[in-house]
Design a protein around this motif. Structure first.
Motif, PDB file in Angstrom:
ATOM      1  N   GLU A   8      31.502  33.205  41.236  1.00  0.00           N
ATOM      2  CA  GLU A   8      31.856  32.266  42.529  1.00  0.00           C
ATOM      3  C   GLU A   8      32.906  32.040  42.775  1.00  0.00           C
ATOM      4  OE1 GLU A   8      29.721  30.936  44.944  1.00  0.00           O
ATOM      5  OE2 GLU A   8      28.316  31.352  43.627  1.00  0.00           O
ATOM      6  N   ASP A   9      34.266  31.485  42.815  1.00  0.00           N
ATOM      7  CA  ASP A   9      35.998  30.523  43.186  1.00  0.00           C
ATOM      8  C   ASP A   9      35.745  29.796  42.109  1.00  0.00           C
ATOM      9  OD1 ASP A   9      36.626  32.155  45.897  1.00  0.00           O
ATOM     10  OD2 ASP A   9      34.899  31.203  46.719  1.00  0.00           O
ATOM     11  N   GLU A  10      36.964  30.598  41.315  1.00  0.00           N
ATOM     12  CA  GLU A  10      37.183  29.684  39.802  1.00  0.00           C
ATOM     13  C   GLU A  10      38.969  29.433  40.835  1.00  0.00           C
ATOM     14  OE1 GLU A  10      36.829  29.896  36.959  1.00  0.00           O
ATOM     15  OE2 GLU A  10      35.083  31.199  36.770  1.00  0.00           O
ATOM     16  N   PRO A  11      39.406  28.537  40.038  1.00  0.00           N
ATOM     17  CA  PRO A  11      40.419  27.404  40.307  1.00  0.00           C
ATOM     18  C   PRO A  11      41.813  28.746  40.807  1.00  0.00           C
ATOM     19  CG  PRO A  11      39.149  26.000  38.745  1.00  0.00           C
ATOM     20  CD  PRO A  11      38.626  27.664  38.833  1.00  0.00           C
ATOM     21  N   LEU A  12      42.065  28.080  41.874  1.00  0.00           N
ATOM     22  CA  LEU A  12      43.546  29.038  41.261  1.00  0.00           C
ATOM     23  C   LEU A  12      44.675  29.458  39.849  1.00  0.00           C
ATOM     24  CD1 LEU A  12      44.114  31.188  43.542  1.00  0.00           C
ATOM     25  CD2 LEU A  12      45.779  29.861  45.335  1.00  0.00           C
ATOM     26  N   SER A  13      44.341  30.530  39.602  1.00  0.00           N
ATOM     27  CA  SER A  13      45.629  30.890  37.909  1.00  0.00           C
ATOM     28  C   SER A  13      46.839  31.185  38.913  1.00  0.00           C
ATOM     29  CB  SER A  13      44.933  31.759  37.353  1.00  0.00           C
ATOM     30  OG  SER A  13      44.644  33.247  38.317  1.00  0.00           O
ATOM     31  N   GLU A  14      47.628  30.925  38.145  1.00  0.00           N
ATOM     32  CA  GLU A  14      49.121  31.107  38.445  1.00  0.00           C
ATOM     33  C   GLU A  14      49.369  32.402  38.293  1.00  0.00           C
ATOM     34  OE1 GLU A  14      51.540  29.362  38.676  1.00  0.00           O
ATOM     35  OE2 GLU A  14      50.141  27.438  38.663  1.00  0.00           O
ATOM     36  N   VAL A  15      48.715  33.941  38.345  1.00  0.00           N
ATOM     37  CA  VAL A  15      48.034  35.237  38.685  1.00  0.00           C
ATOM     38  C   VAL A  15      47.621  34.821  39.698  1.00  0.00           C
ATOM     39  CG1 VAL A  15      47.301  36.984  37.812  1.00  0.00           C
ATOM     40  CG2 VAL A  15      47.991  36.037  36.322  1.00  0.00           C
ATOM     41  N   ALA A  16      46.987  34.629  40.572  1.00  0.00           N
ATOM     42  CA  ALA A  16      46.665  34.217  41.724  1.00  0.00           C
ATOM     43  C   ALA A  16      47.892  34.154  42.456  1.00  0.00           C
ATOM     44  CB  ALA A  16      44.975  33.951  41.551  1.00  0.00           C
ATOM     45  N   LYS A  17      48.379  33.144  42.600  1.00  0.00           N
ATOM     46  CA  LYS A  17      48.992  31.895  42.797  1.00  0.00           C
ATOM     47  C   LYS A  17      50.177  33.554  43.248  1.00  0.00           C
ATOM     48  CE  LYS A  17      48.141  27.530  41.919  1.00  0.00           C
ATOM     49  NZ  LYS A  17      48.482  25.831  41.025  1.00  0.00           N
ATOM     50  N   ARG A  18      50.705  33.777  42.439  1.00  0.00           N
ATOM     51  CA  ARG A  18      51.756  34.810  42.384  1.00  0.00           C
ATOM     52  C   ARG A  18      51.488  36.445  42.981  1.00  0.00           C
ATOM     53  NH1 ARG A  18      56.957  36.575  39.253  1.00  0.00           N
ATOM     54  NH2 ARG A  18      56.766  38.316  39.477  1.00  0.00           N
ATOM     55  N   ALA A  19      50.384  36.827  43.130  1.00  0.00           N
ATOM     56  CA  ALA A  19      49.770  37.737  43.465  1.00  0.00           C
ATOM     57  C   ALA A  19      49.662  37.408  45.189  1.00  0.00           C
ATOM     58  CB  ALA A  19      48.526  38.556  43.300  1.00  0.00           C
ATOM     59  N   GLU A  20      49.538  35.919  45.262  1.00  0.00           N
ATOM     60  CA  GLU A  20      49.548  36.443  47.164  1.00  0.00           C
ATOM     61  C   GLU A  20      50.611  35.112  47.181  1.00  0.00           C
ATOM     62  OE1 GLU A  20      46.111  32.108  47.529  1.00  0.00           O
ATOM     63  OE2 GLU A  20      44.508  34.403  46.187  1.00  0.00           O
ATOM     64  N   LYS A  21      51.350  35.006  46.493  1.00  0.00           N
ATOM     65  CA  LYS A  21      52.458  35.139  46.852  1.00  0.00           C
ATOM     66  C   LYS A  21      53.739  35.730  47.373  1.00  0.00           C
ATOM     67  CE  LYS A  21      57.129  31.841  46.022  1.00  0.00           C
ATOM     68  NZ  LYS A  21      58.149  31.035  45.596  1.00  0.00           N
ATOM     69  N   SER A  22      53.063  37.162  46.613  1.00  0.00           N
ATOM     70  CA  SER A  22      53.785  38.349  46.535  1.00  0.00           C
ATOM     71  C   SER A  22      53.822  39.075  48.332  1.00  0.00           C
ATOM     72  CB  SER A  22      54.106  38.733  45.300  1.00  0.00           C
ATOM     73  OG  SER A  22      52.604  39.504  45.323  1.00  0.00           O
ATOM     74  N   ILE A  23      52.389  38.938  48.106  1.00  0.00           N
ATOM     75  CA  ILE A  23      52.158  39.187  49.501  1.00  0.00           C
ATOM     76  C   ILE A  23      52.515  39.092  50.748  1.00  0.00           C
ATOM     77  CG2 ILE A  23      49.842  39.651  50.875  1.00  0.00           C
ATOM     78  CD1 ILE A  23      47.570  39.989  48.374  1.00  0.00           C
ATOM     79  N   GLN A  24      52.949  37.050  50.337  1.00  0.00           N
ATOM     80  CA  GLN A  24      53.124  36.916  51.832  1.00  0.00           C
ATOM     81  C   GLN A  24      54.962  36.584  52.258  1.00  0.00           C
ATOM     82  OE1 GLN A  24      51.680  32.226  50.148  1.00  0.00           O
ATOM     83  NE2 GLN A  24      49.834  32.995  51.082  1.00  0.00           N
ATOM     84  N   LYS A  25      55.405  37.092  51.254  1.00  0.00           N
ATOM     85  CA  LYS A  25      56.384  37.848  51.304  1.00  0.00           C
ATOM     86  C   LYS A  25      57.261  38.247  50.694  1.00  0.00           C
ATOM     87  CE  LYS A  25      57.217  32.897  51.710  1.00  0.00           C
ATOM     88  NZ  LYS A  25      57.810  31.773  52.200  1.00  0.00           N
ATOM     89  N   LYS A  26      57.608  38.962  49.353  1.00  0.00           N
ATOM     90  CA  LYS A  26      58.131  40.084  48.799  1.00  0.00           C
ATOM     91  C   LYS A  26      57.231  41.555  49.205  1.00  0.00           C
ATOM     92  CE  LYS A  26      59.536  42.909  45.095  1.00  0.00           C
ATOM     93  NZ  LYS A  26      61.263  43.055  45.262  1.00  0.00           N
ATOM     94  N   PHE A  27      56.199  41.837  49.711  1.00  0.00           N
ATOM     95  CA  PHE A  27      55.371  42.767  49.857  1.00  0.00           C
ATOM     96  C   PHE A  27      54.408  42.459  50.908  1.00  0.00           C
ATOM     97  CE2 PHE A  27      55.794  42.828  45.148  1.00  0.00           C
ATOM     98  CZ  PHE A  27      56.060  44.193  45.635  1.00  0.00           C
ATOM     99  N   HIS A  28      55.223  42.065  52.176  1.00  0.00           N
ATOM    100  CA  HIS A  28      54.500  41.652  53.371  1.00  0.00           C
ATOM    101  C   HIS A  28      54.465  42.446  54.210  1.00  0.00           C
ATOM    102  CE1 HIS A  28      54.014  39.428  57.625  1.00  0.00           C
ATOM    103  NE2 HIS A  28      53.221  38.329  56.770  1.00  0.00           N
ATOM    104  N   THR A  29      55.926  42.749  54.740  1.00  0.00           N
ATOM    105  CA  THR A  29      55.983  44.325  55.674  1.00  0.00           C
ATOM    106  C   THR A  29      55.280  44.805  55.310  1.00  0.00           C
ATOM    107  OG1 THR A  29      58.063  43.129  55.882  1.00  0.00           O
ATOM    108  CG2 THR A  29      57.749  45.732  56.795  1.00  0.00           C
ATOM    109  N   MET A  30      55.285  45.779  53.790  1.00  0.00           N
ATOM    110  CA  MET A  30      55.371  47.085  53.221  1.00  0.00           C
ATOM    111  C   MET A  30      53.490  46.696  53.081  1.00  0.00           C
ATOM    112  SD  MET A  30      57.868  46.119  51.783  1.00  0.00           S
ATOM    113  CE  MET A  30      57.310  46.103  49.710  1.00  0.00           C
TER     114      MET A  30
END
Length: 284
Positions: A8-30
């Motif tokens: 099941e879903d786990e509480p969002l870890s710092e790694v998951a937060k960073r991975a998701e943010k990088s998709i939304q920001k740094k790697f959004h276009t690519m």
């Protein structure tokens, strides 16, 4: 075969937060933009689809899982996701690596087990081809049992151009890896490849930026044989494409575009969708 094991879903870890943010920001276009473009351009998702996102344990399938989570947050059409992991006989370490990465990235996986690795271990001719077909068959079967109408695989742009060139050089045929396919053996099922327009180097950059470590090759066949997987035909073609691109920019793009610009009047022979051959002399 054992019953499915669901995480099941786990509480969002710092790694998951960073991975998701990088998709939304740094790697959004690519990553995200190209993911969304493929879905729209090739009409990969329809309202009320239930998609089994197939995770093998490598960088491509885990990146695809995160991109699916992201697009589901943005998409206006209703569809469901199941993150499906097939264990074909992984070692304990590799199985744990997949489970740990899924937990780390907040991906609620469902695992089912097969004995595919053992089944192909003693096959001398084309074990990788047979293994791949068996794996896909099991994925279709389990996905359909779970109520899915589609399975999603993590093949990317580089896989597409490599497959296109391999078909010409080693198979004597002109064809490519399609962005979607209807299953011939599982009625109502379809395979989609939403990573179709994403470059492998960008997936690697996302992985390394987030300090993630995924499986490379977990195949028992290569572990127990004298075959060097690094000497494969695909690796040779990958190196050839890289060399050509370094000498003439645009080669990769031209290989990709070549199967979008087929001029039937300028080919000797072709097969139609029913397998019927048509030769240029037929109406010369």
């Amino acid at each position: 075969m054992s019953e499915d094991k669901t995480f099941e879903d786990e509480p969002l870890s710092e790694v998951a937060k960073r991975a998701e943010k990088s998709i939304q920001k740094k790697f959004h276009t690519m990553l995200f933009t190209r993911f969304a473009k493929a879905i729209v351009e090739y009409e990969l998702i329809q309202p009320n689809d239930k998609i089994a996102v197939c995770i093998s344990g490598g960088k491509d399938s885990f990146a695809m899982a995160k991109l699916f989570q992201e697009i589901k947050r943005h998409n206006k059409i209703p569809f469901e996701l199941i993150f499906l992991v097939m264990d074909p006989g992984y070692s304990k370490a590799n199985r744990e690596a997949i489970e740990n990465n899924a937990k780390l990235l907040n991906i609620p996986i469902t695992i089912f087990e097969t004995d595919i690795f053992e089944s192909v271990l003693n096959i001398d001719k084309s074990p990788c081809y047979i293994c791949a077909r068996m794996r896909r068959g099991h994925l279709y079967h389990r996905a359909k049992d779970l109520g899915c109408n589609k399975i999603a695989l993590g093949h990317h742009y580089d896989d597409v151009i490599e497959t296109t060139l391999m078909g010409m050089l080693y198979g004597g045929q002109m064809q490519t890896m399609m962005p979607k396919l209807k299953s011939a053996n599982f009625e109502g099922m379809e395979l989609i490849r939403p990573m179709y327009l994403i470059r492998e180097e960008d997936i690697k950059a996302w992985r390394d930026y987030n300090g993630l470590h995924f499986l490379q090759c977990a195949c028992k066949f290569t572990e127990k044989s004298d075959i060097d997987p690094s000497g494969s035909k695909r690796k040779k073609v990958k190196e050839l494409i890289r060399k050509l691109e370094s000498e003439d920019k645009g080669i990769e793009q031209n290989i990709f575009r070549s199967v979008e610009n087929v001029i039937l009047s300028a080919v000797i022979e072709y097969k139609d969708k029913d397998g019927v051959r048509h030769r240029f002399t037929d109406d010369y």
